[in-house]
Design a protein around this motif. Structure first.
Motif, short mmCIF file in Angstrom:
data_model
loop_
_atom_site.label_atom_id
_atom_site.label_comp_id
_atom_site.label_asym_id
_atom_site.label_seq_id
_atom_site.Cartn_x
_atom_site.Cartn_y
_atom_site.Cartn_z
N THR A 48 -56.61 -36.56 15.29
CA THR A 48 -57.56 -35.49 15.56
C THR A 48 -58.22 -35.12 14.24
N ALA A 49 -59.44 -34.63 14.32
CA ALA A 49 -60.15 -34.23 13.11
C ALA A 49 -61.15 -33.14 13.44
N LYS A 50 -61.34 -32.27 12.46
CA LYS A 50 -62.37 -31.24 12.57
C LYS A 50 -63.14 -31.24 11.25
N ILE A 51 -64.45 -31.24 11.37
CA ILE A 51 -65.31 -31.17 10.20
C ILE A 51 -66.06 -29.84 10.24
N THR A 52 -66.07 -29.17 9.11
CA THR A 52 -66.85 -27.94 8.97
C THR A 52 -67.99 -28.23 8.00
N LEU A 53 -69.21 -28.00 8.46
CA LEU A 53 -70.41 -28.19 7.64
C LEU A 53 -70.89 -26.81 7.19
N LEU A 54 -71.09 -26.64 5.88
CA LEU A 54 -71.57 -25.38 5.33
C LEU A 54 -72.88 -25.66 4.60
N GLY A 57 -76.42 -20.39 4.59
CA GLY A 57 -75.61 -19.41 5.31
C GLY A 57 -75.10 -19.92 6.64
N ASP A 58 -75.41 -21.18 6.97
CA ASP A 58 -75.01 -21.74 8.26
C ASP A 58 -73.65 -22.41 8.17
N LYS A 59 -72.87 -22.24 9.25
CA LYS A 59 -71.55 -22.88 9.35
C LYS A 59 -71.48 -23.57 10.71
N GLN A 60 -71.10 -24.85 10.70
CA GLN A 60 -70.99 -25.60 11.95
C GLN A 60 -69.64 -26.31 11.95
N GLU A 61 -68.85 -26.09 13.01
CA GLU A 61 -67.56 -26.75 13.16
C GLU A 61 -67.67 -27.80 14.25
N VAL A 62 -67.14 -28.98 13.97
CA VAL A 62 -67.30 -30.11 14.88
C VAL A 62 -65.95 -30.82 15.05
N GLU A 63 -65.56 -31.05 16.30
CA GLU A 63 -64.36 -31.84 16.59
C GLU A 63 -64.75 -33.31 16.67
N LEU A 64 -63.99 -34.16 16.00
CA LEU A 64 -64.23 -35.60 16.06
C LEU A 64 -63.17 -36.23 16.96
N LYS A 65 -63.58 -37.21 17.73
CA LYS A 65 -62.69 -37.92 18.66
C LYS A 65 -62.61 -39.39 18.28
N SER A 67 -63.06 -43.21 18.36
CA SER A 67 -64.06 -44.08 18.96
C SER A 67 -63.99 -45.41 18.23
N ALA A 68 -63.39 -46.41 18.86
CA ALA A 68 -63.20 -47.72 18.25
C ALA A 68 -62.40 -47.57 16.96
N ASP A 69 -63.01 -47.88 15.81
CA ASP A 69 -62.29 -47.87 14.53
C ASP A 69 -62.58 -46.62 13.70
N ARG A 70 -63.05 -45.55 14.35
CA ARG A 70 -63.43 -44.36 13.60
C ARG A 70 -63.24 -43.10 14.45
N LEU A 71 -63.34 -41.95 13.79
CA LEU A 71 -63.41 -40.66 14.48
C LEU A 71 -64.88 -40.29 14.48
N GLU A 72 -65.37 -39.78 15.62
CA GLU A 72 -66.82 -39.62 15.75
C GLU A 72 -67.18 -38.40 16.59
N ALA A 73 -68.34 -37.84 16.27
CA ALA A 73 -68.95 -36.78 17.07
C ALA A 73 -70.45 -37.03 17.10
N LYS A 74 -71.05 -36.83 18.27
CA LYS A 74 -72.50 -36.95 18.41
C LYS A 74 -73.06 -35.58 18.74
N GLY A 75 -74.26 -35.32 18.23
CA GLY A 75 -74.89 -34.02 18.47
C GLY A 75 -76.02 -33.82 17.50
N SER A 76 -76.20 -32.58 17.07
CA SER A 76 -77.24 -32.24 16.11
C SER A 76 -76.57 -31.55 14.92
N VAL A 89 -57.93 -33.57 8.89
CA VAL A 89 -57.54 -34.73 9.68
C VAL A 89 -56.04 -34.72 9.90
N ASN A 90 -55.64 -34.97 11.15
CA ASN A 90 -54.23 -35.10 11.49
C ASN A 90 -53.97 -36.52 11.96
N LEU A 91 -53.16 -37.25 11.18
CA LEU A 91 -52.78 -38.62 11.51
C LEU A 91 -51.27 -38.71 11.64
#
Length: 103
Positions: A48-54, A57-65, A67-76, A89-91
């Protein structure tokens, strides 16, 4: 075009303890986190993984799932130069946090 896609990608290797390397590919429409151990892919099927983009003043948290050989999120995503990123990241019950700034 392929040239524009390559120019818009931000690839940053993140050296971590235990010889595990993380590489983040950050594009406005996809975030991909690759995990390698001595250059070989790591089993991420239960990771499992979570990425926080700063950005400003904007903060965006994204869960990655997995996908094949990587953790991935699609969006904007706001992935401009100077954006600070925190990857959690939790491995296999091992948690790691990496911090870096997009160039």
């Amino acid at each position: 075009s392929l040239r524009n896609d390559l120019d818009s990608m931000k690839r940053l290797p993140i050296p971590l303890p235990r010889d595990v390397d993380y590489e983040l590919v950050a594009k406005p429409d996809v975030l991909q986190l690759y995990v390698r151990d001595h250059g070989k892919p790591v089993d991420i099927s239960k990771a499992t993984a979570k990425i926080t983009l700063l950005s400003g003043g904007d903060k965006q948290e994204v869960e990655l799932k997995p996908s094949a050989d990587r953790l991935e999120a699609k969006g904007s995503f706001k992935v401009t130069p100077g954006t600070k990123v925190v990857a959690q990241v939790n491995l296999a019950s091992k948690a790691t946090t990496a911090r870096f700034v997009l160039k």
